[in-house]
Scaffold this active site. Structure first.
Site, PDB file in Angstrom:
ATOM      1  N   GLN A   3     -19.315  15.788 -27.362  1.00 25.12           N
ATOM      2  CA  GLN A   3     -18.073  16.072 -26.655  1.00 25.12           C
ATOM      3  C   GLN A   3     -16.914  15.380 -27.376  1.00 25.12           C
ATOM      4  O   GLN A   3     -17.057  14.271 -27.878  1.00 25.12           O
ATOM      5  CB  GLN A   3     -18.152  15.668 -25.182  1.00 25.12           C
ATOM      6  CG  GLN A   3     -18.428  14.203 -24.896  1.00 25.12           C
ATOM      7  CD  GLN A   3     -19.895  13.874 -24.737  1.00 25.12           C
ATOM      8  OE1 GLN A   3     -20.738  14.398 -25.461  1.00 25.12           O
ATOM      9  NE2 GLN A   3     -20.209  12.977 -23.823  1.00 25.12           N
ATOM     10  N   TYR A  50      -9.317  14.795  -8.929  1.00 29.80           N
ATOM     11  CA  TYR A  50      -8.257  14.065  -9.637  1.00 29.80           C
ATOM     12  C   TYR A  50      -7.258  15.000 -10.302  1.00 29.80           C
ATOM     13  O   TYR A  50      -6.039  14.818 -10.177  1.00 29.80           O
ATOM     14  CB  TYR A  50      -8.895  13.144 -10.673  1.00 29.80           C
ATOM     15  CG  TYR A  50      -7.922  12.349 -11.504  1.00 29.80           C
ATOM     16  CD1 TYR A  50      -7.201  11.299 -10.939  1.00 29.80           C
ATOM     17  CD2 TYR A  50      -7.736  12.628 -12.853  1.00 29.80           C
ATOM     18  CE1 TYR A  50      -6.317  10.562 -11.708  1.00 29.80           C
ATOM     19  CE2 TYR A  50      -6.849  11.899 -13.622  1.00 29.80           C
ATOM     20  CZ  TYR A  50      -6.145  10.860 -13.051  1.00 29.80           C
ATOM     21  OH  TYR A  50      -5.256  10.134 -13.803  1.00 29.80           O
ATOM     22  N   LYS A 101     -19.977  -2.137 -24.623  1.00 37.87           N
ATOM     23  CA  LYS A 101     -21.402  -1.990 -24.931  1.00 37.87           C
ATOM     24  C   LYS A 101     -21.734  -2.495 -26.329  1.00 37.87           C
ATOM     25  O   LYS A 101     -22.773  -3.123 -26.543  1.00 37.87           O
ATOM     26  CB  LYS A 101     -21.811  -0.524 -24.782  1.00 37.87           C
ATOM     27  CG  LYS A 101     -21.819  -0.020 -23.339  1.00 37.87           C
ATOM     28  CD  LYS A 101     -22.173   1.467 -23.279  1.00 37.87           C
ATOM     29  CE  LYS A 101     -22.173   2.003 -21.868  1.00 37.87           C
ATOM     30  NZ  LYS A 101     -22.534   3.438 -21.808  1.00 37.87           N
ATOM     31  N   ASP A 129       0.860  -1.177   0.000  1.00 37.28           N
ATOM     32  CA  ASP A 129       0.000   0.000   0.000  1.00 37.28           C
ATOM     33  C   ASP A 129       0.900   1.232   0.000  1.00 37.28           C
ATOM     34  O   ASP A 129       1.426   1.645   1.040  1.00 37.28           O
ATOM     35  CB  ASP A 129      -0.909  -0.001   1.223  1.00 37.28           C
ATOM     36  CG  ASP A 129      -1.912   1.144   1.208  1.00 37.28           C
ATOM     37  OD1 ASP A 129      -1.782   2.054   0.363  1.00 37.28           O
ATOM     38  OD2 ASP A 129      -2.836   1.127   2.056  1.00 37.28           O
ATOM     39  N   ALA A 134      -3.952  14.751 -18.589  1.00 36.07           N
ATOM     40  CA  ALA A 134      -4.533  15.919 -19.251  1.00 36.07           C
ATOM     41  C   ALA A 134      -5.614  16.570 -18.407  1.00 36.07           C
ATOM     42  O   ALA A 134      -6.044  17.694 -18.707  1.00 36.07           O
ATOM     43  CB  ALA A 134      -5.106  15.512 -20.612  1.00 36.07           C
ATOM     44  N   LYS A 190     -12.743   3.656 -19.015  1.00 31.90           N
ATOM     45  CA  LYS A 190     -12.853   4.902 -19.755  1.00 31.90           C
ATOM     46  C   LYS A 190     -13.652   4.687 -21.033  1.00 31.90           C
ATOM     47  O   LYS A 190     -14.034   3.565 -21.371  1.00 31.90           O
ATOM     48  CB  LYS A 190     -11.459   5.456 -20.052  1.00 31.90           C
ATOM     49  CG  LYS A 190     -10.716   5.832 -18.774  1.00 31.90           C
ATOM     50  CD  LYS A 190      -9.395   6.507 -19.065  1.00 31.90           C
ATOM     51  CE  LYS A 190      -8.712   6.929 -17.766  1.00 31.90           C
ATOM     52  NZ  LYS A 190      -7.422   7.624 -18.028  1.00 31.90           N
TER      53      LYS A 190
END
Length: 340
Positions: free
Chosen positions: A218, A147, A198, A52, A117, A190
């Site tokens: 987007q 983040y 999908k 950890d 990014a 992501k």
């Protein structure tokens, strides 16, 4: 032979990096918080440790006897995860803090930090027709909440450890890395992996429809894992001390991303949009002028080629699990929390 440690080796990018370093004949210590059986890739030729890295003593164990540190360890995921786990994402600052201290005390020669990014100012990303983001666009600072702030703060820590302690650091700002052996279900995946899953589910189940987060307009650029690893190695062994983009400059909309995967899969699906779902900034693309000038290189694997390889891998994963109509399977909700 320099001895290296890959922190986050049980994850997507870390697993691919470990494989590349072993191919180079490196002596590799591979470290991750996950149990070994949950690592994305595991190699017997590496010294595999479950630690950890939020704990300083774990970072001291990870860095002892090491020449080069690759820090890819973080608690992160896709937009659905990072928008609903901001505190957890920011706790990754403990990993970078303690690894930098461990590296300094162990006399490490060079330290690589995987940034994102997501450090770029939101003001620069309000339109799908976004201008490519240059490295200086991170300031004035207004990164992705949670983040992105952790990544930007950790970049500054690397800089100041170099200035104050002489520890050489290198920083890559990754842009939407994807490919085989990545997270493809469970809420942390992501966009490329989620869409590949999908589409595979729709094809295998015969339920020819797909849910798309947002309105499909987007835009993003997506970087194939092989280009990511190549860029990482160039930065680690190069002389550029400032953060550099490691990202494709091939900008596409989410709708175009779906169309590419449909074409690869040989299906056409009915699209159902969810404007209330997490979707991030309106547009994001990588400006590669600096990395081209520094290394005469930039990511070059086309999105179609990378998606074809990624879809083939995810399709087999879905097929082996058994095709279930989308929305009727156990998995996770859009926040990444497990649901039955």
């Amino acid at each position: 032979m320099k001895r290296v440690v890959v922190c986050g080796a049980g994850g997507f990018i870390g697993g691919h990096l470990t494989a590349e370093l072993l191919r180079q004949g490196r002596a590799v210590r591979a470290v991750d918080v996950k149990p070994l059986e949950e690592w994305h890739q595991r190699f017997d030729a590496a010294e595999n440790l479950c630690l950890d890295l939020r704990l300083r003593e774990a970072c001291e164990r990870a860095t002892v006897g090491i020449d080069l540190v690759y820090n890819l360890a973080a608690d992160m995921g896709g937009m659905g995860f990072i928008e609903s786990h901001k505190a957890e994402c920011m706790l990754s600052v403990l990993i970078n803090t303690h690894l930098l201290l461990g590296a300094r005390d162990a006399g490490v020669e060079r330290y690589f930090f995987s940034s994102s990014a997501c450090v770029y100012a939101a003001e620069k990303q309000k339109s799908p027709a976004v201008l490519p983001l240059r490295e200086e666009d991170a300031y004035p600072a207004m990164p992705e909440d949670g983040y992105g702030w952790e990544k930007l703060f950790s970049e500054r820590m690397c800089r100041h450890f170099s200035e104050d302690f002489g520890l050489e650091t290198r920083i890559a700002r990754y842009h939407n890395v994807y490919g085989p052996f990545g997270t493809w279900e469970g809420g942390r995946e992501k966009a490329p992996a989620a869409i590949c899953r999908k589409v595979a589910e729709a094809r295998l189940s015969g339920r020819h429809e797909i849910e798309i987060w947002g309105d499909g307009t987007q835009t993003r650029s997506f970087t194939f894992i092989d280009d990511c690893i190549r860029g990482t190695e160039l930065l680690m062994h190069g002389d550029v001390v400032e953060p550099l983009n490691v990202g494709s400059s091939e900008l596409v909309s989410v709708d175009q991303l779906v169309s590419l995967v449909e074409e690869i899969a040989g299906v056409r699906l009915v699209r159902r949009y969810d404007p209330s779902a997490p979707k991030g900034v309106a547009g994001r693309n990588s400006d590669n002028e600096r990395i081209r000038a520094s290394f005469r290189w930039e990511p070059s694997i086309s999105l179609r080629e990378g998606l074809a390889r990624t879809y083939a891998w995810i399709y087999e994963k879905v097929r082996r699990c058994g095709a279930v109509p989308a929305g009727a399977q156990a998995g996770a909700d859009r926040t990444g929390r497990k649901v039955a």
